[in-house]
Design a protein around this motif. Structure first.
Motif, PDB file in Angstrom:
ATOM      1  N   ASN A  91     -59.378 -24.798  12.790  1.00  0.00           N
ATOM      2  CA  ASN A  91     -59.317 -23.498  12.134  1.00  0.00           C
ATOM      3  C   ASN A  91     -58.250 -23.379  11.057  1.00  0.00           C
ATOM      4  N   LEU A  92     -57.793 -24.497  10.519  1.00  0.00           N
ATOM      5  CA  LEU A  92     -56.740 -24.464   9.514  1.00  0.00           C
ATOM      6  C   LEU A  92     -57.256 -24.992   8.188  1.00  0.00           C
ATOM      7  N   ARG A  93     -56.721 -24.444   7.087  1.00  0.00           N
ATOM      8  CA  ARG A  93     -57.046 -24.925   5.735  1.00  0.00           C
ATOM      9  C   ARG A  93     -55.773 -25.467   5.103  1.00  0.00           C
ATOM     10  N   PHE A  94     -55.890 -26.600   4.439  1.00  0.00           N
ATOM     11  CA  PHE A  94     -54.736 -27.254   3.828  1.00  0.00           C
ATOM     12  C   PHE A  94     -54.891 -27.270   2.313  1.00  0.00           C
ATOM     13  N   GLU A  95     -53.777 -27.036   1.604  1.00  0.00           N
ATOM     14  CA  GLU A  95     -53.787 -27.118   0.147  1.00  0.00           C
ATOM     15  C   GLU A  95     -53.749 -28.566  -0.305  1.00  0.00           C
ATOM     16  N   ALA A  96     -52.901 -29.379   0.316  1.00  0.00           N
ATOM     17  CA  ALA A  96     -52.728 -30.777  -0.083  1.00  0.00           C
ATOM     18  C   ALA A  96     -51.936 -31.491   1.004  1.00  0.00           C
ATOM     19  N   GLU A  97     -51.882 -32.799   0.886  1.00  0.00           N
ATOM     20  CA  GLU A  97     -51.048 -33.586   1.788  1.00  0.00           C
ATOM     21  C   GLU A  97     -49.575 -33.295   1.496  1.00  0.00           C
ATOM     22  N   PRO A  98     -48.679 -33.661   2.412  1.00  0.00           N
ATOM     23  CA  PRO A  98     -47.250 -33.488   2.132  1.00  0.00           C
ATOM     24  C   PRO A  98     -46.847 -34.183   0.838  1.00  0.00           C
ATOM     25  N   LYS A  99     -45.965 -33.520   0.103  1.00  0.00           N
ATOM     26  CA  LYS A  99     -45.499 -34.042  -1.191  1.00  0.00           C
ATOM     27  C   LYS A  99     -44.210 -33.338  -1.569  1.00  0.00           C
ATOM     28  N   SER A 100     -43.634 -33.745  -2.686  1.00  0.00           N
ATOM     29  CA  SER A 100     -42.456 -33.053  -3.205  1.00  0.00           C
ATOM     30  C   SER A 100     -42.873 -31.668  -3.673  1.00  0.00           C
ATOM     31  N   ILE A 101     -42.211 -30.655  -3.139  1.00  0.00           N
ATOM     32  CA  ILE A 101     -42.442 -29.274  -3.572  1.00  0.00           C
ATOM     33  C   ILE A 101     -41.076 -28.648  -3.819  1.00  0.00           C
ATOM     34  N   ARG A 102     -40.920 -28.100  -5.011  1.00  0.00           N
ATOM     35  CA  ARG A 102     -39.626 -27.574  -5.436  1.00  0.00           C
ATOM     36  C   ARG A 102     -38.566 -28.655  -5.217  1.00  0.00           C
ATOM     37  N   ASN A 103     -37.530 -28.374  -4.451  1.00  0.00           N
ATOM     38  CA  ASN A 103     -36.485 -29.378  -4.236  1.00  0.00           C
ATOM     39  C   ASN A 103     -36.503 -29.905  -2.800  1.00  0.00           C
ATOM     40  N   THR A 104     -37.719 -30.012  -2.237  1.00  0.00           N
ATOM     41  CA  THR A 104     -37.857 -30.525  -0.882  1.00  0.00           C
ATOM     42  C   THR A 104     -39.166 -31.296  -0.753  1.00  0.00           C
ATOM     43  N   PHE A 105     -39.572 -31.574   0.477  1.00  0.00           N
ATOM     44  CA  PHE A 105     -40.793 -32.318   0.773  1.00  0.00           C
ATOM     45  C   PHE A 105     -41.537 -31.561   1.864  1.00  0.00           C
ATOM     46  N   GLY A 106     -42.803 -31.265   1.630  1.00  0.00           N
ATOM     47  CA  GLY A 106     -43.542 -30.526   2.640  1.00  0.00           C
ATOM     48  C   GLY A 106     -44.977 -30.265   2.247  1.00  0.00           C
ATOM     49  N   PHE A 107     -45.589 -29.313   2.935  1.00  0.00           N
ATOM     50  CA  PHE A 107     -46.978 -28.937   2.662  1.00  0.00           C
ATOM     51  C   PHE A 107     -47.198 -27.491   3.096  1.00  0.00           C
ATOM     52  N   TYR A 108     -48.299 -26.938   2.609  1.00  0.00           N
ATOM     53  CA  TYR A 108     -48.734 -25.595   2.978  1.00  0.00           C
ATOM     54  C   TYR A 108     -50.086 -25.692   3.656  1.00  0.00           C
ATOM     55  N   PHE A 109     -50.307 -24.786   4.592  1.00  0.00           N
ATOM     56  CA  PHE A 109     -51.641 -24.655   5.167  1.00  0.00           C
ATOM     57  C   PHE A 109     -51.869 -23.189   5.499  1.00  0.00           C
ATOM     58  N   TYR A 110     -53.107 -22.866   5.810  1.00  0.00           N
ATOM     59  CA  TYR A 110     -53.468 -21.487   6.116  1.00  0.00           C
ATOM     60  C   TYR A 110     -54.048 -21.383   7.516  1.00  0.00           C
ATOM     61  N   PHE A 111     -53.548 -20.407   8.249  1.00  0.00           N
ATOM     62  CA  PHE A 111     -54.186 -19.923   9.465  1.00  0.00           C
ATOM     63  C   PHE A 111     -54.777 -18.580   9.076  1.00  0.00           C
ATOM     64  N   GLU A 112     -56.105 -18.468   9.159  1.00  0.00           N
ATOM     65  CA  GLU A 112     -56.796 -17.315   8.597  1.00  0.00           C
ATOM     66  C   GLU A 112     -56.334 -17.208   7.144  1.00  0.00           C
ATOM     67  N   ASP A 113     -55.755 -16.080   6.718  1.00  0.00           N
ATOM     68  CA  ASP A 113     -55.239 -15.969   5.349  1.00  0.00           C
ATOM     69  C   ASP A 113     -53.715 -15.988   5.296  1.00  0.00           C
ATOM     70  N   LEU A 114     -53.074 -16.366   6.396  1.00  0.00           N
ATOM     71  CA  LEU A 114     -51.623 -16.467   6.456  1.00  0.00           C
ATOM     72  C   LEU A 114     -51.189 -17.857   6.017  1.00  0.00           C
ATOM     73  N   MET A 115     -50.403 -17.917   4.930  1.00  0.00           N
ATOM     74  CA  MET A 115     -49.895 -19.187   4.443  1.00  0.00           C
ATOM     75  C   MET A 115     -48.658 -19.582   5.248  1.00  0.00           C
ATOM     76  N   ILE A 116     -48.629 -20.861   5.668  1.00  0.00           N
ATOM     77  CA  ILE A 116     -47.516 -21.389   6.435  1.00  0.00           C
ATOM     78  C   ILE A 116     -47.018 -22.650   5.748  1.00  0.00           C
ATOM     79  N   GLU A 117     -45.709 -22.759   5.593  1.00  0.00           N
ATOM     80  CA  GLU A 117     -45.072 -23.917   4.966  1.00  0.00           C
ATOM     81  C   GLU A 117     -44.365 -24.738   6.038  1.00  0.00           C
ATOM     82  N   VAL A 118     -44.499 -26.044   5.927  1.00  0.00           N
ATOM     83  CA  VAL A 118     -43.750 -26.985   6.761  1.00  0.00           C
ATOM     84  C   VAL A 118     -43.022 -27.908   5.801  1.00  0.00           C
ATOM     85  N   SER A 119     -41.687 -27.955   5.889  1.00  0.00           N
ATOM     86  CA  SER A 119     -40.931 -28.745   4.928  1.00  0.00           C
ATOM     87  C   SER A 119     -39.599 -29.199   5.517  1.00  0.00           C
TER      88      SER A 119
END
Length: 128
Positions: A91-119
């Motif tokens: 039940n999750l949607r992913f924007e992309a695999e983990p990568k450099s984002i801003r000045n860190t490393f991580g990824f975003y995914f969605y639960f329903e329409d809630l965006m969640i960041e892991v970095s």
């Protein structure tokens, strides 16, 4: 003063409980008939999972553009491990695999329409 809790509105409380207890270290404090639940982590920070049904609506709630919640991992390997585990959930949607984002490393995914960041915490070095 410390932050007590955040209230997240979701369509499916049980699926949100599964996500936050199985992947993000929260424990259930209360579950009120799968319409509202309270979770707590080791830092005694609470998530209130509020079912959209209590708002007398059945649709998936909408969040403002760019609204999200974020979770820090120890390092890039931990980010990759979390990504691989979460990818197994249906039940999750992913924007992309983990990568450099801003000045860190991580990824975003969605639960329903809630965006969640892991970095990785970009400020970690400054906290020592």
């Amino acid at each position: 003063m410390s932050l007590n809790h955040i209230n997240l509105v979701v369509k499916d409380v049980d699926k949100a409980l599964h996500l936050f207890t199985n992947y993000f270290g929260f424990s259930m404090v209360a579950n009120r008939n799968s319409k509202m639940a309270v979770l707590e982590n080791n830092d005694q920070f609470a998530l209130v999972i509020w079912g959209q049904v209590l708002n007398k609506r059945e649709d998936i709630p909408e969040y403002p553009e760019n609204f999200h919640i974020g979770f820090y991992q120890e390092d890039q390997e931990a980010v990759w491990n979390m990504y691989r585990k979460l990818k197994e959930e249906e039940n999750l949607r992913f924007e992309a695999e983990p990568k450099s984002i801003r000045n860190t490393f991580g990824f975003y995914f969605y639960f329903e329409d809630l965006m969640i960041e892991v970095s990785v915490n970009p400020f970690k070095e400054n906290l020592k």
